[in-house]
Design a protein around this motif. Sequence first.
Motif, short mmCIF file in Angstrom:
data_model
loop_
_atom_site.label_atom_id
_atom_site.label_comp_id
_atom_site.label_asym_id
_atom_site.label_seq_id
_atom_site.Cartn_x
_atom_site.Cartn_y
_atom_site.Cartn_z
N CYS A 233 -35.56 -6.22 -94.14
CA CYS A 233 -36.09 -4.90 -94.48
C CYS A 233 -37.57 -4.88 -94.10
O CYS A 233 -38.36 -5.66 -94.64
CB CYS A 233 -35.92 -4.63 -95.97
N CYS B 12 -29.86 3.76 -95.43
CA CYS B 12 -30.81 2.63 -95.38
C CYS B 12 -30.88 2.13 -93.94
O CYS B 12 -29.86 1.84 -93.32
CB CYS B 12 -30.33 1.52 -96.31
N VAL B 13 -32.09 2.01 -93.46
CA VAL B 13 -32.30 1.62 -92.06
C VAL B 13 -31.77 0.19 -91.78
O VAL B 13 -31.40 -0.13 -90.65
CB VAL B 13 -33.81 1.77 -91.73
N VAL B 14 -31.69 -0.62 -92.82
CA VAL B 14 -31.22 -2.00 -92.63
C VAL B 14 -29.69 -2.06 -92.68
O VAL B 14 -29.04 -2.55 -91.76
CB VAL B 14 -31.78 -2.93 -93.74
N HIS B 15 -29.11 -1.52 -93.76
CA HIS B 15 -27.67 -1.68 -93.97
C HIS B 15 -26.82 -0.74 -93.13
O HIS B 15 -25.72 -1.09 -92.70
CB HIS B 15 -27.32 -1.47 -95.45
N VAL C 143 -40.36 -2.81 -103.43
CA VAL C 143 -40.86 -1.62 -102.74
C VAL C 143 -41.35 -0.59 -103.77
O VAL C 143 -41.12 -0.73 -104.97
CB VAL C 143 -39.81 -1.05 -101.77
N GLU D 103 -24.53 -0.31 -99.45
CA GLU D 103 -25.28 0.56 -98.53
C GLU D 103 -24.79 0.41 -97.08
O GLU D 103 -25.25 1.13 -96.19
CB GLU D 103 -26.78 0.24 -98.58
N GLY E 298 -42.36 1.05 -98.50
CA GLY E 298 -41.55 2.20 -98.88
C GLY E 298 -40.07 1.91 -98.75
O GLY E 298 -39.62 0.78 -98.96
N CYS E 299 -39.29 2.93 -98.37
CA CYS E 299 -37.83 2.77 -98.27
C CYS E 299 -37.29 3.96 -97.49
O CYS E 299 -37.64 5.11 -97.79
CB CYS E 299 -37.23 2.73 -99.67
N SER E 300 -36.44 3.70 -96.50
CA SER E 300 -35.92 4.80 -95.68
C SER E 300 -35.05 5.74 -96.49
O SER E 300 -34.94 6.93 -96.17
CB SER E 300 -35.15 4.25 -94.47
N LEU E 301 -34.43 5.24 -97.56
CA LEU E 301 -33.62 6.13 -98.40
C LEU E 301 -34.51 7.12 -99.14
O LEU E 301 -34.17 8.31 -99.25
CB LEU E 301 -32.80 5.30 -99.40
N TYR F 23 -35.06 -9.65 -101.90
CA TYR F 23 -35.40 -9.50 -100.48
C TYR F 23 -36.81 -9.98 -100.16
O TYR F 23 -37.22 -9.92 -98.99
CB TYR F 23 -35.30 -8.03 -100.06
N TYR G 110 -39.85 -2.91 -94.88
CA TYR G 110 -40.73 -2.52 -95.99
C TYR G 110 -40.92 -3.69 -96.96
O TYR G 110 -42.04 -3.99 -97.36
CB TYR G 110 -40.14 -1.32 -96.74
N MET G 111 -39.82 -4.31 -97.32
CA MET G 111 -39.90 -5.44 -98.27
C MET G 111 -40.79 -6.54 -97.73
O MET G 111 -41.52 -7.20 -98.47
CB MET G 111 -38.49 -6.01 -98.51
N ASN H 134 -33.16 4.36 -105.57
CA ASN H 134 -33.95 4.40 -104.32
C ASN H 134 -34.31 5.84 -103.98
O ASN H 134 -33.86 6.40 -102.99
CB ASN H 134 -33.14 3.80 -103.15
FE1 SF4 Z 1 -34.78 0.71 -98.76
FE2 SF4 Z 1 -32.95 -0.36 -97.16
FE3 SF4 Z 1 -35.24 -1.64 -97.56
FE4 SF4 Z 1 -33.43 -1.48 -99.53
S1 SF4 Z 1 -33.20 -2.55 -97.58
S2 SF4 Z 1 -35.62 -1.14 -99.71
S3 SF4 Z 1 -32.58 0.57 -99.17
S4 SF4 Z 1 -34.97 0.35 -96.56
#
Ligand code: SF4
Length: 309
Positions: free
Chosen positions: A266, A174-177, A62, A202, A86-89, A27, A268-269, A115
């Motif tokens: 994403c 996950c906020v994206v998927h 992340v 996800e 970070g990561c929403s999960l 990503y 965060y990525m 995650n």
């Molecule tokens: Fe987290 Fe979703 Fe980003 Fe993957 S895509 S790092 S699960 S927020």
Amino acid sequence: MFTAPAIADEILDLKKERNAILLAHHYQAPEIQELADVIGDSLELARAARKFSGDVIAFCGVWFMAETAKVLNPDRIVVVPDREAGCSLVDSCPAAPIREFRRAHPDYTIVSYINTSIEVKAESDILCTSRNAVRIVNSLPPEQPILFLPDRNLGGYVRRQTGRENMKIWQGACVVHDTFPARRLVEARLDHPDALVVAHPECPESVLALADFVGSTSAIIEYCAASGAHEFIVMTESGVHHSLHRAAPGKRFHFVANEHCNCSECPYMKLNTLEKLRDALDTLAPRVELSGEIMARALAPLERMLAVK
Ligand code: SF4
Ligand code: 13P
């Protein structure tokens, strides 16, 4: 083609000077992937981190992925270009209720998606990634009660694939998927009737039900490269585009916008940039620092996962 030459050269020089390896998730932005020693999904990157024998890991992904690399390399320096990656999960699953669940239900096996925070990993019996989640659950005795966390969509997918009745699922997402609407996928299929649909687990069940293939980011890339089809609708983060083009040149890939950002990135990525990567290698910060105690507790479920073939 993607790389800003001056910064790229600085990064390559610093990498040598620091005896560093650059690990990048699919990503990440193309210009970061171009400089990486290893590009992979979360399982492949954990395996690469485990094999590493140099001094510094620059983790372009992340924070939870970098923490995993640190647990596998407690005496090495692990840096991430942006501390806010970070990561929403991870955010959806604090450690305190998991600790409480563990106390109240000692008979349950806690299977945690990678995650998760280091504190949640430390409360877990075994970890999994999107690539091996079905295999990990199948490696447990059939009657074993399971708490799967934190992703409700991956958990639901694993429950359907394994037929496990005795499986509670944490309701993180996950906020994206999770915000890919099936309605937009249906429209994309009408626009591209010859395309196969590939999806990350996800995604919601309504999206997975329409997919020809469900798998981790690397599994999606491998599937598209090996498939006889030439066109795909890709239900995951759009950073995979770069790896898809490298693995399957000449094939066509369509992405669907989610309802979170009306994109498929994403947030965060995408905080990591070449400039921040250069600075991280230069200053060796932001650096993952964890206590020996928490690393030892998180290592046990991580090693259990890595031992499952
Ligand atoms: Fe987290 Fe979703 Fe980003 Fe993957 S895509 S790092 S699960 S927020
Ligand atoms: P992978 O297991 O495919 O690397 O996925 C990790 C992730 O964060 C997906 O959003």
